[in-house]
Structure formats: C-alpha cells, structure tokens
Design an enzyme around this catalytic site. Structure first.
Site, PDB file in Angstrom:
ATOM      1  N   GLU A 113       0.790  -1.226   0.000  1.00  0.00           N
ATOM      2  CA  GLU A 113       0.000   0.000   0.000  1.00  0.00           C
ATOM      3  C   GLU A 113       0.830   1.289   0.000  1.00  0.00           C
ATOM      4  O   GLU A 113       0.415   2.288  -0.569  1.00  0.00           O
ATOM      5  CB  GLU A 113      -0.935   0.006   1.213  1.00  0.00           C
ATOM      6  N   SER A 388     -30.043 -28.481 -17.893  1.00  0.00           N
ATOM      7  CA  SER A 388     -30.726 -28.082 -19.132  1.00  0.00           C
ATOM      8  C   SER A 388     -31.237 -26.650 -19.114  1.00  0.00           C
ATOM      9  O   SER A 388     -31.715 -26.161 -20.143  1.00  0.00           O
ATOM     10  CB  SER A 388     -31.898 -29.034 -19.407  1.00  0.00           C
TER      11      SER A 388
END
Length: 931
Positions: A113, A388
C-alpha cells in the site's frame, strides 16, 4: 583603378552583410528571451491558479473530527418503499494497537500500500507523480496515488468518488492527520478499519475468521501477504469464494515485498508454494442479528464493490430494491417442510428479480438460517452446474438470434455423438425422431440441443451467453446440455432469463439503487440496461418456454391464468459419483427458472455437502417446480402479458412437414400447429390436403301426410355444431331435383303429386366439408287403377312378398312377375322383399343402408324387412299375413289366385332406395303386393 574600385565596393558590401548578421542574431536572442519570459509567467500563473484551485477545493473539506476516527457510524438500509429495514454497524471489534502488529504483517502492508510510508508527511510526491502520468496516459482515475494516511482520511471523512475536489480534500486532511498523529497511530487506524469481505472489518477479526488465529504474532508470511492483498478488492480476493484469485493476489504481494527489500526471493518462492486452502480454517457462521441477511449480504457486496466504502462505519443511507413481503414469503417457503424431505444436507436457494428492471426483490439464501449470519448464500453464490436450464442461453437463443430458426424448425432426435466420438444420450435413453425446436425444448431433449449448438458455433454461442452475464472464457460441446466447468448462481440465472422476458434487454441484477453519504452526497448504483438480443429472439424463446410450463417438463409449476414461461434442469454426477459411492446418473442438482412479465425466479435444490446420500430422488427433483408454483401464485397478480413484436409472425403449420408448410384449406384441425417465424422467413408453400368428409346423418325417414298433402322428412345428427348445415335434395320420377338448405333436423315437401315417387338425399355440410348422402324414397298414394287378378304365382304367406305375383298377377316387365325383388343390393338382403333379411354387406353400415335404413329398419327389418316390406307391409300385414298373406293372399286369401281381386286402400310407407342399385325393390304396391 578598376581593381581599387572593386575592392571598395566589396568592402562596403561585406560591411553591410556583417551588420545584417548582427541584427539577425540580436533579433533571435530577443525571441528566445520572450519565450523564456512567457514560460516563467505561465508557470507562475499555473502555480497561482493551482494554489487558488486547491484553496477553493479544500475550503469545503470536513473538519478533522477525532470522534469519527475513533467511533465509526452505522449505516441504515431502506427497502424499495423507503422504509427502514436494518442498521449495519455497532459490531464488536477486536481492536489491536500497533504493538500487537507483527513485523511480517506491517512489512506486507507497507510493500503493498505505501512503501514510503515512514518517509513522507501524508502525501507521497514520487508516488503521486507516477499516478499523474498513468492518469494522463489512461484517463483520470486509472491509478491512485493515495498513501495509507490518505486512505484513512478517505475511509473516515470522504466519499470514494475520484474527483479533483475529493483528492484535494484528501491531501489537505492527510497533511493535518500527519501533524496530529504519529505514524504508528495512523497505521493502527488503517489496520482496524480495513474491510476483508464476509462482513469482516479489521485485521484482527480477519486473522481469526480466515486462519483461526487470535494472536497476530502467529501469522505466517503467506498469511500476512494474503491479508495485505485483500483490501484492494475484498470480495474478489475472498479465499473461500475465489481461491485462485486470492493466490494470485497473495503472490503479487510477496513479489512486492522482495522488490522493496522486506524478504528474500527464496522466502517469497517458498511462501508461494503454500496452497490457499491449506491456510484456511472452516468457514464460520456468525450469530444472526440482521433481518433478511441473505439480501443484506448482497447489499454489502454491491456497496463495497461499487462504492468502496465501509457499510458498518461510514454512516451511509443505503436505498435498496427489497420487497419485504416477497422476502418474508421466500424465507417461509424455504423453511417450511411442505415440499422438502428430511434428506441429510438438503439445501435450496431462490433469487427473485423484477423482470423489467432487474431489481432484486428477494433472496432466499438457504434453509434454516435463523441462527447464522452471512453464511454461505445459496442465492448469490455459485451452487452447481445449470443442467438443461442452459439450453435457451447457449443453444436455442443463439440459433434464433443468428440463424433465424423458427419454432417449427425440424431436428432429428437420433443416436448421436459429440465431435470427438463420445456418445450423447437423452434422459431415459429414448429417441423421438424428427421433432420441432419447440418440442425439443419443451421436453428437454439433449441430442437436438447439441445439434443446435453445433449449428450455431462455439464463438457465437459464447458471445450470446456472455451478453446475458454468464462470463464464459471458453465453451465446449458438453456445455450445450449444461455440463459446464464453472458453477452458476440462482441470481446469475435469474438475470439471464429476465432478458428473455424483457424483450431482449438485459440489466445486471442489483439490490442497491443509491447510497447517501453523511455529507449529503448521493451515488447512483443502478446498472444501465443493455439490448443483448433482437426482440424476435426474446419473444420466440419465451413462447417456447411457455410450452415447457403448460405441457412439458415444467407442468408441475403451471399456474392457471398466469403468463408463465420457464425451463427445468437437472445434473448428473457422471464419473465423479464414484468418489461418493454414487452412480453416474445420480442427481446432485435440480433447477427451474421461471418468469412472468412481472417477476423472474431462479430456484435451485441440492446439497450443502457431497456424500453417499447426496442424490435427489424423483420427489426431491420436483421441489423447485412446486416452490415456483407457490411463489408465483402468491406474488404475481397475473397482470401484463408478453407482447408479440412486429418482427414475429405466427402461422398455422401442418404438423410433420419439413421444411414447414402452411396448413391448407382442408388440413384437419388435429394436424395443425401454430408456430412462430422471424418476419421475412415464413414459409410460402401450402400443404395439399383434401377436405375431411363429415359423418353422414342418421335415422333418415320420410312420411306422407295425406290430409296436408305433404311429405315430412326427418333425421338425426350427433356431430352438429353452430356451423353445420343440411342440404336436402328431392328428386321426382322425371328427374327434376329441388334443393333445400337448412340448419334444422327436418324439412317438409308440399304440393306433392298423387301416385308420384320421390327420392330424398340429405347431406351434412360445414364450409367446404360434406358428408356422404343418406337416401330414402317415398311413393305418394293415388293415381292407381284397380286391375283383375293376374296369373302370378300364388302367395305362400310366408313373409317372402310373393303372395300376389307382382301387381295382382299382371306379370308386367317393370315389376318382376312374382313380386320378389331379386336385386340383393337394395338395402338389406332383398330390399323390399317380404323377407327383408339384415344383410350388412351390401347395405353398408348398420344404420345408414344396412341394419336401419336398408337392412334391419328401413330396408331390412322395418322398411323392407319386418315392418314395411317384411313383417307388416310386405310380409305379415300387407303382403304376407294380412293383406297379401293371411287376409288378402296369405292366411285368409293367401292360397288363392294370387290374392284378392278387390283393390285395397294404398298405403304411404317410407321406402329407402339405393341410388347405386336402382329401384327394383319398389315393384309396385297395388292391392297388397309389395311396393
């Protein structure tokens, strides 16, 4: 002289040239000086302007409120109507001080950072310059230059918007924060505020949640690197949900630590070899204190991902799409035992969205979540393969979109293989032969789905699916029937199907409409709708999916009166079933995604853990359908309908035609199906069918009313409809025909001529369709002259109609000599022969020329057999026992000279005729002989 002259001239010219060069140099230097002055002025003006702009931006900066740093503000969540739902915040934190932070964690955070954290005073000029260059190259907001100090300021006081004003305020407050607090205090603030996904804030809570460690000093290098990397995108790098992304991010942090000299390359490489899953403890389920936590879970994810804020500390007002009534009902359904069985680890997830807008109305995150909070959310997290339910997305949707297939397009369901030779089969192992696309989708046939996928092509199928939010990197043939490698979530599937119901417009499902910051700033979080397919694709898929619910695999979800479309799906374990002692065909997942014009719901039922009992039986596979039926019946009022766009044409098609042919004028209704076509592709050829013959009328009878001098004709017809007409044709002896059309079951014929014979035929008609005729004849009495007895054969009175030898024995050529009808084709055996046997061969059917109208009743038993040409009127009574047998040539006079010599009164029987065999049975009815 001339040489001197030249030299003087040359000297003058040379002097002149020298002066010109000096003047040019002087002018050049003055230009450079002017440019330099201009640059200095511009820099000065720029600096002044920059200072002025900076001052302008920071004048509205919030004060450096120490209370906000120490005491975070809770956020309030509101539903779709603006009513308060929950308050987020106030959770107990495991607060840590700087002295509790191990060096390995500090170094990992600094390397990731803010590597120059201890060198700057809140603003890192070097890092800022790099960010400025990146933003110039890639656009504003491409890269941030924020230090840890600036991030603390942003998380505490400001919104996450990337604007010049916010950046200026952030820098100003960062300088103030650095003056007021030490570096260790600022780092402590950062580590206690940062968000780590799953509702976890602060590094101490994160270490306990992910690694089970309450003492930060026990953190290893790979654990510290993972914690340091997560804050950039907490949900994306959540190691439980996305282990691969988490590993990649962790390894990036380790490389940064090497770059900045915190660890050696060897240490980094060793740490990179540690698997993510081996680092994690079992996922915890915190105590529940938030209502509708499955929905709130999505709210937190959206706000943190889109706005990069802390919902538990930033004092936000969060406006959502929640329908509290729908949410309560979904949770009730999931927790009820009405449809669920007691099978171990059985779970379910439901996602309900607004079909038109994509707004999430309810999320059912699982069964029996009363004592847990923010656990695994089965509504929004990947739960299994789609089965499906993927077919409209990867197969039939693309086929209509790109190939403009109709719903009548024919595919052959037959033994088939994938391109690599691997066999594919339908559920049940049966084949249906040629079927329409509608039929293939309605009954979820696998082989037509694969053929459709192959016809479309992998790239176009992937492109279509990804526009619906599926996120496929690649697609392969097994994907066509749901065998995809990555799992899907109910929310993801609901979003995709909603686009079909919304005329082809997709909106990514969302739970948050906007957030309001404590300073009143608003941020709109609604996604933009996108058209992802043509309207004809959306409508034609929807129409076929309505067939799934009405008459196909989704019938159990049908709700009368509701415009409901949907698709079912199940999955199989395949070869992986052996790992759990299960068969290849055992079912781990069952789905249904259904939608109306108002709501779209995706429902999954499966298991929280794979085990030897984790297979769905037939009853459990039906659970999603029953849940959908209950949910839609409760929520949807039935308003609205799916409007057919102008781009779609609906046409009557003759079943079984390939390519499809339009139903013809005479195509039977049972052979017609209505199918959809993209306008411009509809068929033009018409099926050539003959009109279907209507059934003939029954019970045709004609009787003569002597007083009114008219014939009454009557019949019956069981198949009569509002469109049925009857055509009656009356033909006299001269061949003249009169035609009458009526809707009644009878007509009258007036002004008939005495002694005349009439043939009556009745046809049933509906439009162009017509029946075969029913035919009868009648002879009107009168016009006869009595004659002397002839020399015909003696009547034997035995019901054979031979009593009077024809017309009183005249042995005329017309009437046969002995009264017998030797033509066995008229009615029954002998037409109006006195015996009138029931011969069903030459008289056709029993009722219309056989038993009743030319056999038993009207030409056999009754009108040419027993009654009117047999027993009564040509047998027993009028040609047998009484008038040609017993009385006039039978029992009483029957053994005399061919009957009595006195003429009897003519009768008015109803006598059938057969137009195909002549009228030889009407050989006269004078003096009791047979007509």
């Amino acid at each position: 002289m001339s040489g001197e002259y030249r030299s003087r001239v040359e000297r003058k010219q040379a002097a002149k040239q020298t002066k010109q060069k000096k003047a040019k140099k002087k002018r050049g230097r003055s230009w450079l000086k002017a440019i330099a002055i201009a640059i200095v002025l511009m820099i000065a003006l720029g600096a002044i302007g920059g200072v002025a702009a900076f001052a302008y931006f920071v004048k509205d900066a919030p004060p450096l409120d120490e209370a906000k740093i120490k005491d975070p503000l809770s956020s309030t969540v509101y539903d779709m109507s603006g009513k308060k739902v929950a308050e987020l915040g106030g959770y107990k934190r495991t607060y840590i001080s700087y002295k509790d932070v191990p060096k390995v964690l500090e170094n990992a955070v600094l390397a990731t950072e803010d590597a120059r954290f201890y060198e700057h005073h809140g603003i890192d000029i070097v890092r800022l310059a790099g960010a400025v260059i990146a933003n110039i190259r890639e656009g504003f907001g491409a890269e941030g230059g924020s230090t840890i100090t600036q991030q603390v300021v942003k998380m505490t006081f400001l919104s996450s918007k990337k604007t010049l004003e916010r950046k200026a305020q952030e820098a100003w407050l960062a300088l103030q924060l650095e003056q007021k607090y030490s570096k260790h205090e600022i780092l402590e603030m950062y580590l206690n505020k940062i968000y780590y996904s799953d509702g976890i804030y602060g590094v101490a809570r994160a270490a306990e949640y992910y690694f089970g460690k309450t003492n930060l000093k026990e953190l290893t290098l790979p654990e510290a690197a993972l914690l340091a990397g997560m804050p950039q995108s907490p949900n994306r790098y959540n190691p439980y949900d996305h282990p691969e992304a988490a590993k990649k991010r962790r390894d990036t942090v380790l490389s940064l630590m090497v770059k900045h000299g915190f660890i050696s390359a060897e240490e980094a490489e060793k740490a990179k070899q540690v698997p993510i899953k081996s680092m994690l403890t079992e996922r915890k389920k915190p105590q529940n204190s938030v209502p509708y936590d499955a929905f709130i879970d999505e709210v937190i994810k959206e706000v943190t991902d889109k706005a990069n804020v802390n919902v538990f500390e930033d004092g936000l007002k969060i406006y959502t799409t929640l329908d509290q009534e729908a949410q309560s009902y979904v949770e009730k359904l999931l927790n009820s035992d009405q449809h669920f069985t007691a099978k171990k680890d059985l779970q379910s997830g439901i996602a309900l969205v607004d079909t038109k807008t994509g707004a999430i109305r309810a999320l059912g995150g699982g069964r029996h979540r009363d004592n847990i909070e923010f656990g695994f959310n089965y509504a929004i997290q990947p739960v299994g393969q789609p089965g499906s339910t993927i077919k409209p997305i990867l197969d039939y949707g693309p086929a209509i979109e790109y190939l403009k297939w109709s719903t009548a397009h024919i595919l052959v369901d037959e033994p088939y293989t994938y391109s690599d030779g691997t066999p594919i089969r339908n559920a049940g192992g049966r084949y249906a032969g040629p079927v329409t696309v509608r039929n293939a989708l309605t009954w979820s046939r696998n082989i037509p789905a694969l053929k459709t996928f192959q016809a479309v092509g992998k790239e176009r199928a992937r492109e279509f699916a990804n526009r619906l939010g599926m996120g496929f990197d690649e697609v392969y043939e097994p994907y066509a029937i749901g065998g995809i490698s990555r799992y899907v979530s109910p929310l993801q599937m609901a979003g995709a199907y909603a686009a079909f119901g919304n005329n082809g417009v997709y909106t990514k499902p969302y739970a948050v409409t906007k957030i309001v910051f404590p300073d009143g700033t608003e941020m709109d979080l609604k996604p933009k709708p996108k058209r992802v397919m043509h309207d004809y694709t959306a409508y034609m898929i929807t129409d076929m999916l309505k067939s799934v619910i009405r008459s196909g695999t989704g019938r159990s979800a049908y709700v009368p009166g509701l415009e409901l479309a949907g698709k079912t799906g199940t999955t199989n374990y395949g070869k992986d079933g052996a790992k759990f002692g299960l068969k290849r065909d055992d079912v781990p997942d069952s789905w249904i995604i259904g939608y109306t014009p108002n709501y779209t719901a995706a429902i999954w039922v499966g298991f929280s853990k794979k085990s030897e009992t984790a297979t769905l039986g037939g009853r459990e596979q039906r659970i999603p359908k029953l849940l959908l039926k209950d949910l839609m019946s409760h929520l949807d009022d039935g308003s609205g309908e799916f409007q057919r766009p102008d781009s779609v044409v609906k046409l009557p098609i003759k079943k079984g035609t390939n390519p499809p042919k339009l139903a013809g004028k005479y195509t039977p209704e049972s052979d017609i199906t209505y199918e959809l076509f993209v306008r411009g592709t509809e068929p033009t050829k018409v099926a050539k069918d003959e009109p279907e013959e209507l059934p003939a009328v029954k019970g045709l009878a004609a009787s003569y009313d002597q007083a009114a001098n008219m014939i009454s004709v009557s019949w019956s017809y069981d198949e009569k409809t509002d469109d049925t007409l009857f055509e009656v044709r009356i033909k006299d002896e001269q061949g003249h025909t009169e035609t009458v059309t009526t809707k009644d079951l009878g007509v009258t014929v007036t002004n008939v001529a005495p002694g005349a014979s009439y043939t009556i035929a009745v046809y049933a008609k509906e439009g162009e369709r017509m029946s075969k005729p029913a035919i009868t004849s009648i002879r009107i009495p009168g016009g006869e002259q009595p004659t002397a007895p002839g020399n015909g054969a003696n009547g034997d009175g035995n019901n054979r109609g031979a009593g009077n030898g024809g017309t009183n024995g005249d042995n005329s050529d017309d009437h046969g000599g002995n009264g017998n009808n030797q033509n066995n084709n008229n009615g029954g055996n002998s037409g109006n022969n006195g015996n009138g046997n029931e011969d069903r061969d030459d008289g056709g059917e029993e009722d219309n020329g056989g038993k009743d109208n030319g056999g038993k009743d009207n030409g056999g038993k009754d009108n040419g057999g027993k009654d009117n040409g047999g027993k009564d009127n040509g047998g027993k009574d009028n040609g047998g026992k009484d008038n040609g047998g017993k009385d006039n040539g039978g029992e009483d006079n029957g053994q005399g000279n061919g009957g009595a010599t006195t003429p009897t009164k003519p009768t008015t029987p109803t006598t059938p005729t057969n137009p195909q065999s002549g009228n030889s049975g009407n050989a006269g009815m004078r003096n009791g002989s047979r007509q």
